[in-house]
Design an enzyme around this catalytic site. Structure first.
Site, PDB file in Angstrom:
ATOM      1  CB  SER A 180      -0.960  -0.040   1.174  1.00 60.34           C
ATOM      2  OG  SER A 180      -1.766  -1.180   1.027  1.00 60.34           O
ATOM      3  NE  ARG A 195       4.310  10.448  -2.553  1.00 62.64           N
ATOM      4  CZ  ARG A 195       3.435  10.546  -3.527  1.00 62.64           C
ATOM      5  NH1 ARG A 195       3.833  10.491  -4.782  1.00 62.64           N
ATOM      6  NH2 ARG A 195       2.138  10.697  -3.284  1.00 62.64           N
ATOM      7  CG  ASP A 233      -4.627  -0.566   2.374  1.00 59.77           C
ATOM      8  OD1 ASP A 233      -4.693   0.236   1.426  1.00 59.77           O
ATOM      9  OD2 ASP A 233      -4.397  -0.203   3.541  1.00 59.77           O
TER      10      ASP A 233
END
Length: 500
Positions: A180, A195, A233
């Site tokens: 996630s 990132r 998620d």
């Protein structure tokens, strides 16, 4: 202790005695605290700042909907509306044993999910603690650790006679990998890390295909698994909640972060037209909507306290929506209001308030406690301020803090309702109604949060807003991930969009 900028402090006299000082003068020496009348006056000011009218909410919903559509039309938008390559809903008939690995912020979770069809499942799981060093070490090392934990888990559970799980020679278990962190995906079993977030900083990972890196680690440990799907998620939450209750059409997370996912028609996603997928197909979209109204700040009702939170954050200008509604920031908004009133000489006169001057020292959990204090004297609030901040409070002040916590918490829930309403109106779900699977600490633990979201939906849509109901979501990063792995395996075996 130096004199604090609030004008409170203490000095040690030559005799060794510590004397508390306050630099403001006040005629009424018997009034170290605010009286009921002044607190009520101040509260009215904050009520007008933090209250969202139904008309304002409808304007936000319109702007939100336009932003969602822009994210579907063009790549690299503020709200990126990420195509997940999860095609359509589970049909409830998915069965079998699957693995899920969830690389969370604090733990690595490994799950063995047995899907039994008709919305039923069994799950066996183990959590492995991640050290701060592992989060910052080389990325490949981190994935090696994930594979090592998976190997331990598989050996334990495959060797267990009672589990009844036996693999044929050469057979591989499908694996869903819940990762996630923002990734750009061009197919379901690949993903390039844009990132790191949540305090991770593992080197040589950003810009790399994390699925490929994990595959390399899986091969190193010779595991009988096949990495089938890389998911977020929130997408997992959508699929798991629909598997258990097919009326669920939207999933939302309201916790330290905030996000949403829903099922879109491929024909309404112009930016993936070049992939040659049938317009009538459905695909789950991971909205990453915490970024709504970032940079421009044209639509959301930011107060000066919100602006301070934003400007002193590690990413000024970004995640504008998240900063108004996420559990990470609500306590800080309250603290800034309290500090302003200390500066104005309204609160805690004659007391040393330096402990309240530390950013983020007032946790959102304190707001929950303030709102749920059942006592007439508000004893829990006395406890918070004496134990954590070493200041005395009057009943009028405590009633004011509770009312202020309520205003900030209610605004967060009503803004959350605006996000849900934008998806509902975009997808025309209002008439038939739908369920919204919701998860996250704010939704699960903050008193009255869900009720206020529902109240907000009625304010936006009128009585029909009652057709949209939130409920506790199913486990997205474990069960959802496994269901998606099963769906993907079936889809690819049938040769449906096998290239993505």
């Amino acid at each position: 202790m130096p004199v604090s900028r609030r004008g409170s402090g203490s000095i040690v006299l030559p005799s060794g005695v510590t004397m508390a000082i306050h630099t403001r003068t006040h005629d009424e020496e018997d009034l170290p605290h605010a009286t009921k009348k002044t607190m009520a006056d101040h509260l009215r000011k904050y009520e007008s700042l933090f209250t969202l009218t139904p008309q304002r909410m409808r304007m936000i919903v319109d702007a939100f909907r336009e932003t969602l559509e822009l994210g579907l039309a063009k790549p690299k938008q503020t709200v990126p509306m990420i195509p997940t390559f999860v095609f359509g809903w589970p049909n409830g008939q998915e069965v079998g044993d699957l693995l899920a690995v969830d690389l969370g912020g604090t733990n690595l979770r490994v799950c063995l999910v047995t899907l039994q069809g008709e919305g039923k499942f069994e799950i066996t799981q183990t959590k492995y603690r991640l050290t701060e060093e592992q989060k910052q070490e080389d990325g490949q090392k981190l994935f090696d650790f994930c594979a090592e934990c998976l190997k331990t888990f598989v050996e334990t559970h495959l060797a267990d006679e009672a589990s009844g799980l036996k693999l044929q020679p050469g057979e591989k278990l499908p694996l869903g990998f819940t990762f996630s962190y923002p990734c750009s995906q061009e197919r379901i079993d690949h993903g390039e890390l844009i990132r790191w977030t949540k305090g991770f900083g593992a080197a040589n990972t950003e810009g790399q295909d994390v699925a490929e890196m994990f595959r390399k680690s899986l091969a190193k440990y010779d595991l009988p698994v096949e990495l089938t799907a890389l998911i977020n998620d929130t997408t997992g939450t959508l699929i798991a909640s629909h598997y258990v209750n097919p009326k669920t059409k939207i999933a939302v997370i309201f916790g330290t972060g905030c996000n949403a996912a829903y099922m879109e028609n491929v024909g309404a996603i112009p930016k993936i037209k070049n992939l040659g997928i049938d317009d009538d197909a459905s695909m789950a979209i991971n909205c990453e909507w915490g970024a709504f109204d970032s940079f421009e700040h044209e639509h959301l009702p930011r107060t000066k306290y919100d602006v301070i939170v934003d400007e002193s954050s590690n990413k000024p200008g970004e995640q504008a929506f998240e900063k108004l509604i996420s559990g990470r920031y609500l306590g800080e908004i309250l603290r800034l209001v309290i500090c302003e009133l200390i500066d104005e000489g309204v609160l805690f006169l004659g007391q040393n308030t330096y402990k309240l001057e530390v950013p983020y020292v007032l946790d959102t959990a304190f707001l929950s406690l303030m709102e749920s204090d059942p006592t007439d004297e508000l004893l829990m609030i006395i406890g918070i301020f004496t134990h954590f901040f070493a200041v005395e409070t009057t009943l009028a002040e405590r009633q004011f803090f509770r009312a202020l916590a309520k205003l900030i918490g209610r605004r967060a829930a009503r803004l959350s309702a605006c996000g849900i309403a934008a998806i509902v109106s975009k997808m025309d779900y209002l008439e038939e109604g739908c369920l919204v699977g919701a998860d996250g600490s704010l939704y699960n633990k903050y008193p009255g949060f869900a009720d206020r979201v529902h109240e907000g939906l009625v304010d936006i849509f009128g009585d029909k807003g009652r057709n949209i109901v939130t409920h506790h979501a199913e486990d997205g990063s474990g069960v959802g991930s496994a269901i998606i792995a099963a769906m993907t395996k079936t889809r690819k075996a049938a040769g449906l969009y096998a290239n993505v």
